[in-house]
Scaffold this motif. Structure first.
Motif: not given
Length: 183
Positions: A2, A4-8, A11
């Protein structure tokens, strides 16, 4: 994955491999994103996808001699106070221009000495955005991270929008498009 998972994942990598960027506030990340996108549009439309000091000088040389800088005042006031005070340049002036004497000269009179034409002031603001871009993209921020850069980047992004809109040009009476106030 997702979004969010990509961004996490990104990060997490940054936290492990570039700690000076690990605690960058979300608003500063957004400011860096918007600034970079807007600069890229300017680069595409006006600098042949190859920003350089010489191309920027050529762009600024084509500006009219007298300009309406009212739309730019907030950004002028911000950068002017950040880069100079009554005693001369602040600690932010030299890192902005680096060792580039040409850029230092372009910025000095309107910013530090507080004299020059409206074209000189707009040229200084355009070069400020250029140097923000250089410092962001070419690694100068790697030394210091992005601390205290939110305001710089947001003012730079908003300035770039105004430059793209050619906000120095007077609007026609209908407000439907921009016109030159020159013959």
């Amino acid at each position: 994955m997702t979004a969010k998972q990509d961004i996490d994942s990104i990060n997490s990598w940054i936290a492990q491999n570039a700690q000076e960027f690990a605690s960058v506030a979300p608003k500063t990340k957004a400011a860096a994103y918007y600034f970079t996108v807007l600069w890229s549009i300017f680069d595409l439309r006006h600098l042949e996808r190859s920003a350089s000091r010489d191309k920027l000088v050529a762009f600024c040389n084509r500006l009219p001699e007298e300009l309406d800088l009212d739309p730019f005042e907030e950004h002028w006031d911000y950068f002017r106070s950040r880069l100079a005070n009554d005693n001369g340049p602040t600690e932010h002036f030299e890192p902005l221009h680096g060792n580039d004497g040409v850029v230092a000269a372009i910025l000095h009179d309107p910013i530090v000495a507080q004299h020059g034409t409206s074209k000189d002031r707009l040229t200084a603001m355009i070069f400020i955005t250029y140097r923000l871009r250089c410092n962001l993209v070419h690694g100068n921020k790697y030394e210091d991270g992005l601390r205290d850069q939110y305001d710089n980047l947001m003012h730079g992004a908003k300035l770039t929008m105004l430059i793209l809109e050619e906000a120095w040009r007077p609007k026609d009476t209908s407000g439907s498009h921009l016109t030159w106030d020159q013959e």
